[in-house]
Motif scaffolding. Structure first.
Motif, PDB file in Angstrom:
ATOM      1  N   ASP A   1       0.875  -1.170   0.000  1.00 56.03           N
ATOM      2  CA  ASP A   1       0.000   0.000   0.000  1.00 56.03           C
ATOM      3  C   ASP A   1       0.911   1.218   0.000  1.00 56.03           C
ATOM      4  N   THR A   2       0.946   1.939  -1.116  1.00 54.71           N
ATOM      5  CA  THR A   2       1.918   3.016  -1.274  1.00 54.71           C
ATOM      6  C   THR A   2       1.442   4.363  -0.746  1.00 54.71           C
ATOM      7  N   HIS A   3       0.226   4.404  -0.150  1.00 48.89           N
ATOM      8  CA  HIS A   3      -0.274   5.692   0.345  1.00 48.89           C
ATOM      9  C   HIS A   3      -1.399   5.434   1.340  1.00 48.89           C
TER      10      HIS A   3
ATOM     11  N   THR B   1      -4.249  -3.704  15.122  1.00 52.08           N
ATOM     12  CA  THR B   1      -5.140  -4.656  14.460  1.00 52.08           C
ATOM     13  C   THR B   1      -5.209  -4.389  12.964  1.00 52.08           C
ATOM     14  N   VAL B   2      -5.246  -3.120  12.589  1.00 51.09           N
ATOM     15  CA  VAL B   2      -5.274  -2.739  11.167  1.00 51.09           C
ATOM     16  C   VAL B   2      -4.021  -3.246  10.463  1.00 51.09           C
ATOM     17  N   ILE B   3      -2.863  -3.084  11.091  1.00 49.17           N
ATOM     18  CA  ILE B   3      -1.603  -3.544  10.504  1.00 49.17           C
ATOM     19  C   ILE B   3      -1.588  -5.068  10.400  1.00 49.17           C
ATOM     20  N   ALA B   4      -2.066  -5.745  11.445  1.00 49.73           N
ATOM     21  CA  ALA B   4      -2.112  -7.208  11.435  1.00 49.73           C
ATOM     22  C   ALA B   4      -3.071  -7.715  10.366  1.00 49.73           C
ATOM     23  N   ARG B   5      -4.206  -7.043  10.217  1.00 50.26           N
ATOM     24  CA  ARG B   5      -5.189  -7.447   9.218  1.00 50.26           C
ATOM     25  C   ARG B   5      -4.636  -7.266   7.810  1.00 50.26           C
ATOM     26  N   ALA B   6      -3.861  -6.206   7.603  1.00 50.45           N
ATOM     27  CA  ALA B   6      -3.225  -5.990   6.303  1.00 50.45           C
ATOM     28  C   ALA B   6      -2.288  -7.145   5.977  1.00 50.45           C
ATOM     29  N   ARG B   7      -1.498  -7.532   6.946  1.00 50.78           N
ATOM     30  CA  ARG B   7      -0.554  -8.633   6.743  1.00 50.78           C
ATOM     31  C   ARG B   7      -1.284  -9.933   6.397  1.00 50.78           C
ATOM     32  N   GLU B   8      -2.409 -10.179   7.066  1.00 57.85           N
ATOM     33  CA  GLU B   8      -3.206 -11.374   6.793  1.00 57.85           C
ATOM     34  C   GLU B   8      -3.730 -11.392   5.364  1.00 57.85           C
ATOM     35  N   GLU B   9      -3.935 -10.206   4.798  1.00 57.53           N
ATOM     36  CA  GLU B   9      -4.455 -10.088   3.430  1.00 57.53           C
ATOM     37  C   GLU B   9      -3.332  -9.927   2.402  1.00 57.53           C
ATOM     38  N   GLY B  10      -2.082 -10.147   2.826  1.00 54.41           N
ATOM     39  CA  GLY B  10      -0.970 -10.137   1.883  1.00 54.41           C
ATOM     40  C   GLY B  10      -0.346  -8.788   1.625  1.00 54.41           C
TER      41      GLY B  10
ATOM     42  N   ASP C   1       2.273  -6.624   2.754  1.00 57.30           N
ATOM     43  CA  ASP C   1       3.444  -6.784   3.612  1.00 57.30           C
ATOM     44  C   ASP C   1       4.106  -5.468   4.008  1.00 57.30           C
ATOM     45  N   TYR C   2       3.996  -4.456   3.157  1.00 60.87           N
ATOM     46  CA  TYR C   2       4.576  -3.151   3.466  1.00 60.87           C
ATOM     47  C   TYR C   2       3.513  -2.072   3.360  1.00 60.87           C
ATOM     48  N   LEU C   3       3.576  -1.102   4.273  1.00 57.79           N
ATOM     49  CA  LEU C   3       2.692   0.055   4.235  1.00 57.79           C
ATOM     50  C   LEU C   3       3.559   1.301   4.161  1.00 57.79           C
ATOM     51  N   ILE C   4       3.301   2.139   3.172  1.00 54.65           N
ATOM     52  CA  ILE C   4       3.982   3.425   3.063  1.00 54.65           C
ATOM     53  C   ILE C   4       3.023   4.461   3.651  1.00 54.65           C
TER      54      ILE C   4
ATOM     55  N   SER D   1       7.158  -3.251   9.321  1.00 53.21           N
ATOM     56  CA  SER D   1       6.556  -3.246   7.983  1.00 53.21           C
ATOM     57  C   SER D   1       6.204  -1.847   7.480  1.00 53.21           C
ATOM     58  N   LEU D   2       6.455  -0.825   8.287  1.00 49.47           N
ATOM     59  CA  LEU D   2       6.085   0.539   7.908  1.00 49.47           C
ATOM     60  C   LEU D   2       7.276   1.340   7.406  1.00 49.47           C
TER      61      LEU D   2
END
Length: 253
Positions: free
Chosen positions: A4-6, A20-29, A31-34, A55-56
């Motif tokens: 997610d680049t933004h 929880t939001v970060i963990a849920r993102a990881r569960e959905e594949g 891996d990195y959040l910008i 991961s941020l």
């Protein structure tokens, strides 16, 4: 893997469940959040968050809405923040002629100054261009910067081609999933795959079927699925291409 680049993860709407939001993102594949800032305070918060979560990565800068608040000290403090090892770009910067919370001439001046800061620090820029794409392109040309992304792109194919010719990526967000977004969907079919990025822009612009609700990185897959459908490609092909593009732009391992 998706990136997610933004995402405005420092927004207070995530304060109660950010983990929880970060963990849920990881569960959905994802891996990195910008994560992206809009002023000095959110820039500081973003840098702090990158130290707490592996991961941020973050983008620091002053949004055009806040351009009227900028002074010389702002740039000094922003420059120090930008030296952090997990800062990967300057942004989101640019122009917003829809709301005009800051005078247009002030927006343009602050946009130019932050471009110059990015060039000095050898960082790409993330451009906001609501109802101001021609002026944003003009300033990019005049300042001779050739690295960054026009986020949540809203222009036509001709404008996209011009942006790409200047060395920039085009980022697509949740509106591509909307039934009435025919022009954007046609544009996505034509964009070069090696210049395409994806973003949620959370908490804004939730894709279908979450339209009207708080957006989050776990929803990125719906954007990828729609782009894959429009381009008659497999989900994994879109995921791989956009991930490689993001890694290249932001110099991620």
């Amino acid at each position: 893997m998706l990136i997610d680049t933004h995402i405005h993860l420092a927004d207070k709407c995530y304060d109660k469940d950010r983990d929880t939001v970060i963990a849920r993102a990881r569960e959905e594949g994802v891996d990195y959040l910008i994560i992206v800032a809009s002023d000095l305070e959110s820039s500081k918060k973003c840098v702090k968050l990158t130290k707490e979560f592996k991961s941020l990565y973050t983008i620091v800068g002053i949004h055009p809405h806040e351009a009227k608040t900028v002074d010389k000290d702002t740039y000094c403090r922003l420059k120090e923040l930008a030296k952090n090892e997990k800062v990967v770009a300057i942004g989101e910067i640019g122009l917003d002629y829809h709301y005009n919370h800051s005078p247009k001439e002030v927006q343009r001046e602050v946009f130019r100054d932050q471009i110059r800061l990015a060039k000095e620090l050898r960082l790409p820029i993330i451009i906001h261009h609501r109802e101001a794409l021609p002026d944003a392109i003009k300033i990019v040309k005049e300042e001779k910067i050739r690295e960054g992304v026009f986020h949540c792109f809203s222009g036509c194919l001709k404008e996209a081609e011009e942006v790409i010719s200047l060395g920039f990526y085009v980022s697509i967000a949740g509106p591509v999933t909307f039934k009435n977004a025919k022009r954007l969907q046609e544009l996505v079919k034509e964009l070069p795959l090696d210049k395409l990025l994806m973003e949620t822009d959370g908490p804004y612009l939730s894709p279908h079927p979450f339209r009207g609700k708080r957006n989050e990185p776990a929803h990125l897959k719906y954007i990828a699925e729609k782009i894959a459908e429009l381009r008659d490609l497999k989900f994994n092909e879109i995921a791989y291409a956009t991930t490689e593009n993001a890694k290249k732009l932001f110099r991620l391992e």
